[in-house]
Design an enzyme around this catalytic site. Structure first.
Site, PDB file in Angstrom:
ATOM      1  N   LYS A  12      97.035 -28.196  21.300  1.00  0.00           N
ATOM      2  CA  LYS A  12      98.246 -28.079  20.962  1.00  0.00           C
ATOM      3  C   LYS A  12      99.073 -28.568  21.926  1.00  0.00           C
ATOM      4  O   LYS A  12      99.073 -28.460  23.115  1.00  0.00           O
ATOM      5  CB  LYS A  12      98.391 -26.581  20.636  1.00  0.00           C
ATOM      6  N   THR A  57      93.993 -24.445  17.326  1.00  0.00           N
ATOM      7  CA  THR A  57      95.216 -24.800  18.165  1.00  0.00           C
ATOM      8  C   THR A  57      96.151 -23.679  18.387  1.00  0.00           C
ATOM      9  O   THR A  57      96.735 -23.653  19.616  1.00  0.00           O
ATOM     10  CB  THR A  57      95.703 -26.341  17.961  1.00  0.00           C
ATOM     11  N   HIS A 261     119.013 -53.614  36.316  1.00  0.00           N
ATOM     12  CA  HIS A 261     119.885 -54.614  36.715  1.00  0.00           C
ATOM     13  C   HIS A 261     121.136 -54.228  36.933  1.00  0.00           C
ATOM     14  O   HIS A 261     121.852 -53.406  35.851  1.00  0.00           O
ATOM     15  CB  HIS A 261     119.304 -55.778  35.829  1.00  0.00           C
TER      16      HIS A 261
END
Length: 305
Positions: A12, A57, A261
């Site tokens: 999960k 799960t 940059h």
């Protein structure tokens, strides 16, 4: 031609959990995103449709919340280790051979307000503001015999406004970049570091995870600030080296540093001279510098993301 089921796992992902520890009138907060992944005897689940060896799960999700209540959350690493050990050692019939727990931790700061005393501030003990700095990360794997613990951080944005150059590089027919002898160096740090700790026996004591995190973060920042840089690659190496020099519990540091940059704006059309004062901050495209620094004789374990 026969087909073979290869590596597989399930679990999960992204279980969001906030745990409040109420200590009288002062509360403590942990805000986590926890992902669980299990490996083991799951061939029949894929090949025949039998779920006899499949832990839902949903059960792994419930375990995360129950463990937060039962054990509390002192550190992301410690909580991940508890979960990983549980799934490997306590899942019925021993079908889980290894468990991997990944956690992102979001920081909150206490809200300070003016106190009754002039010039002083205080907090309510229960009011917080989400910290806008980095996200703390951890990944723990346990196979029943040893732990692999990789801590880290992401989204930590840093900048040096000087003490950075970039020149003397290779030039080909497509090179247009001018050499720089005084530039802004900025990046958004993703760092991961692996520990020598394996947890094989009682004598293999776990480090103080929270203290270790604070110290590794401090050394990363200090190395960035104190390195006169001729390239972001050089800065990366300095950051990883400083951590290994000062934190004996860490065996390996992997860094991903996008070059954020900053380009000087041409102000001459307006009759103005730009003396390294006004920049255009570009968010993309960007150079991406990646590298690992590890102790001699140590086999790197942090995967390239």
């Amino acid at each position: 031609m026969a087909h073979v089921l290869g590596q597989n796992q399930y679990g999960k992902a992204e279980n969001r959990i906030v745990r409040v520890h109420r200590e009288a009138d002062r509360h403590h907060l942990k805000d986590l995103n926890v992902s669980v992944s299990l490996r083991g005897d799951f061939e029949d689940v894929h090949l025949t449709g039998s779920n006899a060896n499949c832990l839902p799960t949903d059960s792994t999700k419930n375990t995360v919340y129950a463990f937060a209540k039962r054990h509390g959350i002192e550190s992301a690493e410690g909580f991940a280790m508890l979960l990983a050990r549980h799934f490997v050692e306590n899942t019925e019939r021993g079908v889980v051979h290894s468990a991997r727990i990944r956690i992102e931790e979001y920081s909150w700061d206490r809200i300070a307000a003016a106190s009754d005393r002039p010039g002083e501030t205080a907090d309510t003990g229960h009011s917080f503001v989400r910290n806008g700095q980095e996200v703390r990360t951890t990944e723990v794997e346990y196979d029943g015999g040893r732990f692999r613990v990789v801590s880290g951080l992401k989204d930590l944005v840093v900048m040096n406004t000087t003490d950075s150059e970039f020149w003397g590089y290779l030039k080909d027919p497509y090179t247009t970049l001018p050499e720089a002898y005084d530039r802004i160096l900025a990046t958004q740090v993703t760092a991961r570091w692996a520990f020598g700790f394996a947890g094989r026996d009682a004598e293999d004591a776990a480090p103080d995870w929270n203290h270790s995190y604070r110290e590794v973060r401090r050394h990363l920042l200090e190395a960035f600030a104190q390195t006169y840089s001729y390239s972001l690659q050089q800065t990366l190496h300095a950051m990883g080296t400083r951590v290994l020099d000062h934190r004996a519990e860490v065996d390996e540091v992997r860094l991903e540093l996008p070059n954020k940059h900053h380009f000087l704006v041409d102000l001459e059309p307006f009759g103005l001279k730009n003396e390294n004062e006004v920049y255009y901050a570009a968010d993309r495209m960007y150079g991406l510098i990646e590298g690992t620094v590890h102790r001699e004789g140590v086999t790197p374990v942090i995967p390239v993301s």
